[in-house]
Design an enzyme around this catalytic site. Structure first.
Site, PDB file in Angstrom:
ATOM      1  CG  ASP A 375      26.632 -13.122 -50.456  1.00 39.63           C
ATOM      2  OD1 ASP A 375      27.401 -13.566 -49.595  1.00 39.63           O
ATOM      3  OD2 ASP A 375      25.459 -12.771 -50.210  1.00 39.63           O
ATOM      4  CG  ASP A 445      24.539 -11.171 -43.253  1.00 42.88           C
ATOM      5  OD1 ASP A 445      24.907 -10.280 -44.037  1.00 42.88           O
ATOM      6  OD2 ASP A 445      24.294 -12.337 -43.618  1.00 42.88           O
TER       7      ASP A 445
HETATM    8  C1  DGJ Z   1      24.294 -12.766 -47.331  1.00 42.35           C
HETATM    9  C2  DGJ Z   1      24.847 -11.371 -47.291  1.00 42.35           C
HETATM   10  O1  DGJ Z   1      25.709 -11.223 -46.213  1.00 42.35           O
HETATM   11  C3  DGJ Z   1      23.699 -10.375 -47.245  1.00 42.35           C
HETATM   12  O2  DGJ Z   1      24.205  -9.074 -47.147  1.00 42.35           O
HETATM   13  C4  DGJ Z   1      22.836 -10.549 -48.461  1.00 42.35           C
HETATM   14  O3  DGJ Z   1      23.558 -10.190 -49.610  1.00 42.35           O
HETATM   15  C5  DGJ Z   1      22.340 -11.982 -48.556  1.00 42.35           C
HETATM   16  N1  DGJ Z   1      23.423 -12.917 -48.468  1.00 42.35           N
HETATM   17  C6  DGJ Z   1      21.569 -12.189 -49.840  1.00 42.35           C
HETATM   18  O4  DGJ Z   1      21.228 -13.494 -50.031  1.00 42.35           O
END
Ligand code: DGJ
Length: 626
Positions: A375, A445
């Site tokens: 990430d 997200d």
């Molecule tokens: C952003 C990601 O897109 C989410 O899926 C998740 O992993 C969060 N970060 C966790 O902090």
């Protein structure tokens, strides 16, 4: 000055991702230009494949003078398109609404820069544009595509001169860029993939989808069914313990899930997003058996185990930052702006990259971890590096990206079986550069099935369906609060890598049965979805009423049609959805009835309106060979 043609060769670009030749045939023309006055030599590289309508472009700049030279701007490609009426198509957005389709006429005198200077490819503008004839549509007309294989600041410049001629240039964004070349040194630009189709936007998309799936994604997972995963992020956020995770894993296994992914919050003092990033050691308060113990328990349940990292970042409240404050990107005497309470590690420095990748590798070696979600949750700002002299700070953005590539390359060399999924605050790093390392990328997200229609449609305009991270989540949806049928959430997530992002222990008995059906459907259809041709049939963003798409097997013997209705309407009519990509002369069976390909494509498939908002259907189309 010179040119050479190299058979069965396309250039590799040191330290950066690029297409590989694989089992295709291709040739490369290299044209060398020399400016004797400034002492600069430039090699322009053009590669073509026999099987694809693409030209790969990049540029190498050599300093052949006796002194230092500075590069202020170095684009990868230039194309002039003879005068006509053209539209610009690009993909704009923000967090939770990535890659929205935008189209506007290119006016005479226009100078448009589709660019991003946030350090990564970004939520806001993707490094992919199309220039289409004004009357080109999904199925017909000349369309030119430009996709940059790069994950940093990018720029696509579109100009229209006084006669209506169009010039397109694509490459690294010159914003805050300055690269010093000492005598004898060279600089190489990222690869730009220029693509052409006379079959409209859809034709161009399918071409690029094939090129990227076959000649960019190197992972051995690229042409395999991916394990169906369940990720605990939306199920627990930071609030979990081992028992909670194991109960989710057990239920998930019963329903056909194959991989359990532990997301953010397992390390350091990471109980919220204020601390812990950089400290890649397990939090034993939460996970008393450690990552190795948890992975073993998950494996004993019969699931693979995967883990989340955010290797590029550090919280000021972390042991790493306290020990090495100079490892964060910052400008002396200026306050570094925090975003999500975090700072960025200076990946232009080898020592920082080495430390971080060793920390990640140590965790991976300590347990049976078969999947990593990588990430990256903020843009790059307050750009300054202690590792670079004052006159080389203009190299930081690009050197940062090279650092990311170096770390991912090393990770995959050390763990060649690893299934890597890139992610960046949702889909801010959905770019061709990342696909070279990871065969799948988290798309957004925003997991709401209706919002995902446009997000996935925009993403699939260039990137293969097989790379789109798509999950079923709970309702009301955590991002938009919408309630959609469970079946629809599954049907929409099938257009991608497929998985779950919810607390399966809280689902109703009926929903758990649906999970079993969906996981079975995924395996039934995945090969077709992964390798077939993607056709957009209708877009709810345009018509406001319904969305439909289909995937057609390359042989055209089989296809899947997806249909999602919007808000239900009283006395609503049936719709005829015109299918695409079938053989006109063949006969196809759908739900026990037989139709000719031409009827399905000219008159359409009749789809009745269903009772309830956002209901959806999948139709299997099979050629009747009796
Ligand atoms: C952003 C990601 O897109 C989410 O899926 C998740 O992993 C969060 N970060 C966790 O902090």
């Amino acid at each position: 000055k010179d040119y050479t043609i190299k058979e069965n060769y396309i250039p590799e670009i040191e330290g950066m991702p690029s297409l590989f030749i694989g089992n295709k045939s291709a040739q490369t023309l290299e044209i060398t230009l020399e400016d004797k006055i400034s002492g600069v030599e430039v090699v322009l590289s053009y590669s073509v494949f026999d099987d694809y309508d693409v030209i790969l472009r990049n540029t190498r700049i050599h300093n052949i003078s006796d002194s230092t030279i500075e590069i202020d701007s170095a684009y990868s490609a230039n194309l002039d398109i003879a005068k006509g009426n053209y539209d610009l198509i690009y993909f704009s957005g923000g967090w939770g609404r990535e890659r929205e389709f935008c189209r506007s006429e290119i006016q005479q005198g226009a100078k448009i820069d589709i660019s991003n200077a946030r350090g990564g490819s970004g939520h806001t503008l993707n490094p992919f544009i199309m220039v289409s004839e004004h009357n080109a549509d999904e199925d017909k007309g000349n369309v030119y595509g430009f996709s940059l294989i790069y994950s940093g600041n990018h720029s696509s410049m579109i100009e229209c001169d006084q006669y209506g001629n169009i010039r397109v240039q694509q490459g690294i964004n010159p914003f805050m860029f300055k690269w010093t070349l000492e005598k004898g040194e060279s600089f190489v630009t990222p690869q730009c993939v220029m693509c052409y189709s006379e079959n409209g936007i859809g034709g161009l998309s399918r071409e690029l989808n094939d090129v990227y799936r076959t000649n960019l994604c190197r992972s051995k997972w690229a042409d395999k069914d991916r394990p169906i995963l369940i990720n605990n992020w939306e199920a627990t956020y930071f609030d979990f313990d081992e028992d909670k995770l194991l109960s989710i894993a057990k239920r998930a296994k019963e329903a056909g899930v194959e991989l359990f992914v532990l997301d953010d919050g397992w390390f350091g003092t990471r109980n919220d997003d204020f601390s812990g990033l950089g400290d890649w050691t397990v939090n034993y308060d939460k996970l008393p058996s450690g990552i190795d113990g948890l992975a073993k328990k998950i494996n004993d349940i019969g699931l693979k185990f995967g883990l989340w990292f955010e290797p590029e970042m550090v919280n000021p409240d972390s042991d790493l930052y306290r020990a090495h404050p100079d490892w964060a990107i910052s400008v002396p005497n200026r306050i570094s702006s925090l975003s999500r309470n975090q700072l960025i590690l200076d990946l232009s420095r080898d020592d920082v990259c080495d430390y971080i990748i060793t920390a990640v590798s140590d965790v991976l070696k300590s347990a049976n971890i078969e999947y990593v979600k990588w990430d990256m949750n903020r843009q790059l700002t307050t750009m300054g590096s202690c590792g670079l002299p004052a006159d080389r700070q203009g190299e930081l953005y690009h050197r940062y990206v090279l650092g990311v590539y170096k770390m991912q390359e090393r990770l995959l060399q050390d763990f060649p079986e690893l299934l890597l999924e890139n992610c960046s605050g949702g889909g801010a790093r959905f770019d061709a550069g990342m696909l070279y390392y990871s065969p799948q990328i988290w798309c957004s997200d925003d997991t709401d099935a209706v919002e995902r229609l446009a997000i996935q449609e925009g993403t699939a305009m260039v990137y293969p369906v097989s790379t789109i991270g798509a999950h079923v989540s709970v309702c009301p949806n955590h991002t938009v609060g919408r309630i959609t049928p469970f079946e629809t959430r599954g049907n929409v997530a099938l257009l991608g890598t497929f998985g779950y992002e919810l607390d399966i222990t809280k689902l109703s008995a009926e929903e758990k049965e649906l999970v079993k059906k969906q996981t079975a459907d995924y395996h039934k259809y995945n090969e077709l979805i992964r390798e077939g041709d993607y056709y957009r049939l209708a877009s709810i963003a345009e018509n406001g009423r319904y969305d439909s798409w289909m995937i057609v097997e390359k042989t055209k013997k089989k296809a899947l049609v997806f249909y999602v209705q919007g808000m239900a309407a009283a006395n609503g009519k049936s719709r005829f959805v015109k299918l695409k990509g079938l053989k006109a002369q063949s006969r196809y069976r759908i739900d026990g009835k037989e139709y000719s390909g031409s009827v399905l494509m000219q008159a359409g498939l009749k789809v009745a309106q269903e009772f309830g908002d956002f209901k959806s259907r999948i139709f299997l189309v099979e050629e009747n060979v009796d």
